[in-house]
Design an enzyme around this catalytic site. Structure first.
Site, PDB file in Angstrom:
ATOM      1  N   ASP A  17      -1.595   6.486 -13.112  1.00  0.00           N
ATOM      2  CA  ASP A  17      -0.982   5.308 -12.495  1.00  0.00           C
ATOM      3  C   ASP A  17      -2.020   4.528 -11.701  1.00  0.00           C
ATOM      4  O   ASP A  17      -2.732   5.100 -10.880  1.00  0.00           O
ATOM      5  CB  ASP A  17       0.131   5.755 -11.534  1.00  0.00           C
ATOM      6  CG  ASP A  17       1.150   6.646 -12.214  1.00  0.00           C
ATOM      7  OD1 ASP A  17       1.951   6.129 -12.991  1.00  0.00           O
ATOM      8  OD2 ASP A  17       1.131   7.873 -11.971  1.00  0.00           O
TER       9      ASP A  17
ATOM     10  N   ASP B 270       0.056   3.684 -16.527  1.00  0.00           N
ATOM     11  CA  ASP B 270       0.915   2.677 -15.903  1.00  0.00           C
ATOM     12  C   ASP B 270       0.053   1.757 -15.056  1.00  0.00           C
ATOM     13  O   ASP B 270      -0.708   2.218 -14.218  1.00  0.00           O
ATOM     14  CB  ASP B 270       1.956   3.337 -14.978  1.00  0.00           C
ATOM     15  CG  ASP B 270       3.195   3.767 -15.744  1.00  0.00           C
ATOM     16  OD1 ASP B 270       3.219   3.614 -16.974  1.00  0.00           O
ATOM     17  OD2 ASP B 270       4.136   4.244 -15.099  1.00  0.00           O
TER      18      ASP B 270
ATOM     19  N   ASP C  81       0.702  11.144 -16.819  1.00  0.00           N
ATOM     20  CA  ASP C  81       0.152   9.819 -17.092  1.00  0.00           C
ATOM     21  C   ASP C  81      -0.870   9.501 -16.003  1.00  0.00           C
ATOM     22  O   ASP C  81      -1.137  10.338 -15.147  1.00  0.00           O
ATOM     23  CB  ASP C  81       1.266   8.758 -17.116  1.00  0.00           C
ATOM     24  CG  ASP C  81       1.890   8.529 -15.740  1.00  0.00           C
ATOM     25  OD1 ASP C  81       1.542   9.241 -14.783  1.00  0.00           O
ATOM     26  OD2 ASP C  81       2.735   7.617 -15.620  1.00  0.00           O
TER      27      ASP C  81
HETATM   28  P1  UTP Z   1       5.111   9.193 -12.158  1.00  0.00           P
HETATM   29  O1  UTP Z   1       6.331   9.330 -12.997  1.00  0.00           O
HETATM   30  O2  UTP Z   1       3.844   8.863 -12.844  1.00  0.00           O
HETATM   31  O3  UTP Z   1       5.005  10.517 -11.292  1.00  0.00           O
HETATM   32  O4  UTP Z   1       5.425   8.108 -11.077  1.00  0.00           O
HETATM   33  P2  UTP Z   1       3.749  11.334 -10.798  1.00  0.00           P
HETATM   34  O5  UTP Z   1       4.119  11.839  -9.480  1.00  0.00           O
HETATM   35  O6  UTP Z   1       2.503  10.527 -10.923  1.00  0.00           O
HETATM   36  O7  UTP Z   1       3.753  12.565 -11.788  1.00  0.00           O
HETATM   37  P3  UTP Z   1       2.757  12.883 -12.998  1.00  0.00           P
HETATM   38  O8  UTP Z   1       1.609  13.558 -12.336  1.00  0.00           O
HETATM   39  O9  UTP Z   1       2.377  11.592 -13.648  1.00  0.00           O
HETATM   40  O10 UTP Z   1       3.507  13.788 -13.906  1.00  0.00           O
HETATM   41  C1  UTP Z   1       4.585   7.847  -9.975  1.00  0.00           C
HETATM   42  C2  UTP Z   1       5.320   7.076  -8.956  1.00  0.00           C
HETATM   43  O11 UTP Z   1       5.689   5.818  -9.462  1.00  0.00           O
HETATM   44  C3  UTP Z   1       7.051   5.569  -9.223  1.00  0.00           C
HETATM   45  C4  UTP Z   1       7.706   6.903  -9.041  1.00  0.00           C
HETATM   46  O12 UTP Z   1       8.770   6.826  -8.147  1.00  0.00           O
HETATM   47  C5  UTP Z   1       6.601   7.752  -8.494  1.00  0.00           C
HETATM   48  O13 UTP Z   1       6.647   7.694  -7.091  1.00  0.00           O
HETATM   49  N1  UTP Z   1       7.641   4.867 -10.365  1.00  0.00           N
HETATM   50  C6  UTP Z   1       7.435   5.333 -11.619  1.00  0.00           C
HETATM   51  C7  UTP Z   1       8.393   3.756 -10.162  1.00  0.00           C
HETATM   52  O14 UTP Z   1       8.565   3.338  -9.008  1.00  0.00           O
HETATM   53  N2  UTP Z   1       8.944   3.112 -11.244  1.00  0.00           N
HETATM   54  C8  UTP Z   1       8.770   3.542 -12.509  1.00  0.00           C
HETATM   55  O15 UTP Z   1       9.287   2.926 -13.471  1.00  0.00           O
HETATM   56  C9  UTP Z   1       7.988   4.672 -12.706  1.00  0.00           C
HETATM   57 MN    MN Z   2       1.861   9.673 -12.759  1.00  0.00          MN
END
Ligand code: UTP
Ligand code: MN
Length: 501
Positions: A335, A420, A333
């Site tokens: 973020d 996100d 995704d």
């Molecule tokens: P991600 O699941 O997007 O992981 O969460 P990522 O490392 O970016 O992996 P890819 O590349 O998308 O596969 C990013 C950060 O956001 C936090 C997670 O702990 C992670 O550090 N997070 C995610 C939250 O705090 N709450 C959530 O509901 C989702």
């Molecule tokens: Mn991510």
């Protein structure tokens, strides 16, 4: 706390995103030496350079004028050059610091002595754990992942893939404790400076329980682990993976469906199960969501969301977080973290952003007639759904599209991307940035360190000192940067690209 989050599914018009600028400095031809830098960091740095208008060669050639190295001595670089049938003559052998400073300034900076490769080996990072090939020296790493520098480079991918699969299986089966144990073990192996060849090298390493050690031993001795292979092939694991791969479906729902005999998407479609709007959209865009998002796409989306943010709140700031901030080249995704320099002005930003995005169909038409060449044209189809609306935490699905004029004329393909969005007040920004940059295990370990070692509670909103001070209660600790939070926690600062635990 007035921090809100929004998970979206965006429809995105696929095309080649122009990731490079024309070569702005024809007299400078760069080559990044992969040795010690690692392939993924090299790819990341090369792409960065090309975006800034530098010519960064994929393959070494006689035309290269600057060879950029990381943690290599001058002798090592010269030996490498000789092995390529080229000498140093007329070439600069430079430390990566010259490269990163040039990227920062947007042009090749003056070459100072400190940029030139040192003749002597200078010890760096993990070199105290370096192993001599002729004898078995046990590795050693600190006990918490947040004390370790872990880049994307991984010398033990076979082992960590196996342990991660077992972790995933445990998490999908609601056995979180087992999942974390496997994740911690994998993170320790990932942090090692070279490949494990012998079980005795693991003596004294933290977080390696009996189960993980058995799996590692199997793989070192037989090339595979029977437990991993049978898990991978098990109908239950395959079904859990497919079903939880649908946006809006968690392990509990997947488990219930499996017990009702639903193992794949077709069976789900045929079953007549009632799906909520998130799940309907998740099923519809299943193949898109499974496909990784590239860095170029993430940056294109950043441009679009950035424009949306600027329109509803001109002063607001947006930062790319998650895996891309850690230097990953793909993600599941994208973020984003959004804040406003004035405390309180972020209130109401999320709903405004959502309605701006929802009303973009007309914006699309307006941009389309723009004369600017290479103009990115944006089209937001519609918000499909929200999967969760809890106070100020919103998780959902969103569809959006994006087109270059040229691509538009050629007719591209729409794709769905998960996005996100997190809105944070400026007073919590550093905590949100640290909390959303990940990796997930790094975050978990930071919180474990805070609680167990420091008597503090860390979240993506705040740091709280639980220790009683004068009379009755603890206190919130302010911080305006990630560096300050690490300092409050008594930890050495670890930059994002080394948080890939
Ligand atoms: P991600 O699941 O997007 O992981 O969460 P990522 O490392 O970016 O992996 P890819 O590349 O998308 O596969 C990013 C950060 O956001 C936090 C997670 O702990 C992670 O550090 N997070 C995610 C939250 O705090 N709450 C959530 O509901 C989702
Ligand atoms: Mn991510």
């Amino acid at each position: 706390f007035s921090q809100g989050t929004l998970s979206l599914l965006l429809m995105y018009k696929q095309q080649e995103v122009a990731a490079t600028q024309p070569n702005k400095f024809p007299q400078v031809i760069l080559f990044l030496l992969e040795r010690k830098m690692g392939a993924s960091r090299r790819a990341f740095l090369s792409q960065l350079g090309r975006r800034k208008g530098f010519q960064v060669e994929e393959l070494f050639s006689k035309n290269v004028t600057h060879v950029i190295c990381e943690s290599n001595t001058a002798q090592e670089a010269r030996m490498w050059l000789e092995a390529q049938g080229a000498g140093q003559a007329g070439r600069h052998l430079l430390d990566v610091s010259w490269y990163t400073e040039s990227m920062r300034d947007g042009h090749p900076v003056e070459i100072l002595d400190r940029h030139k490769l040192q003749v002597q080996q200078h010890f760096h990072k993990c070199s105290e754990f370096a192993v001599n090939d002729s004898e078995v020296t046990p590795f050693s790493v600190p006990g918490y992942a947040c004390q370790r520098r872990c880049t994307l480079e991984n010398h033990n991918a076979v082992l960590t893939d196996a342990l991660s699969l077992l972790a995933e299986n445990a998490e999908l089966s609601d056995e979180d404790g087992r999942g974390v144990a496997f994740r911690r073990a994998a993170a320790v192996l990932k942090a090692l400076p070279s490949a494990v060849t012998n079980m005795s090298q693991l003596t004294g390493l933290p977080c390696l329980g009996g189960h993980s050690l058995r799996v590692i031993k199997d793989i070192l001795e037989n090339g595979t682990s029977s437990e991993v292979e049978s898990t991978k092939e098990s109908e239950r694991f395959k079904a859990l993976k497919v079903l939880t791969g649908i946006f809006g479906v968690g392990s509990k729902t997947a488990d219930r469906w499996i017990r009702e005999g639903i193992h794949n998407l077709q069976q789900l479609r045929d079953s007549g199960q009632t799906l909520n709007r998130a799940q309907q959209a998740g099923l519809e865009h299943y193949d898109d969501i499974k496909q990784p998002v590239s860095l170029a796409e993430a940056e294109a989306i950043r441009g679009i969301v950035g424009r949306a943010v600027a329109s509803v709140s001109p002063e607001a700031q947006i930062v790319l977080t998650g895996g891309f901030r850690r230097g990953k080249l793909t993600g599941h995704d994208v973020d984003f973290l959004i804040t406003h320099p004035e405390e309180g002005s972020e209130v109401g930003l999320m709903p405004k952003l959502v309605s701006w995005l929802e009303s973009r169909v007309s914006f699309y038409a307006a941009l389309l007639i723009s004369k600017q060449p290479k103009m990115i044209v944006v089209m937001f189809k519609s918000i499909v759904t929200f999967s969760k609306i809890l106070l100020n935490v919103i998780s959902g699905i969103f569809l959006y599209g994006q087109k270059f004029r040229a691509v538009l004329e050629m007719g591209g393909r729409w794709r769905a991307v998960r996005v996100d969005l997190v809105v944070s007040p400026i007073s919590q920004f550093a905590f949100a940035l640290l909390g959303w940059t990940g990796s997930k295990l790094f975050e978990r370990e930071l919180r474990r360190w805070a609680g167990h070692e420091k008597g503090m509670s860390l979240s993506s909103h705040a740091l709280y000192d639980n220790k009683q001070l004068s009379c009755l209660q603890g206190r919130y600790i302010r911080a305006s940067s990630e560096e300050e939070i690490f300092a409050h926690l008594g930890l050495e600062f670890i930059p994002p690209n080394e948080r890939n635990a």
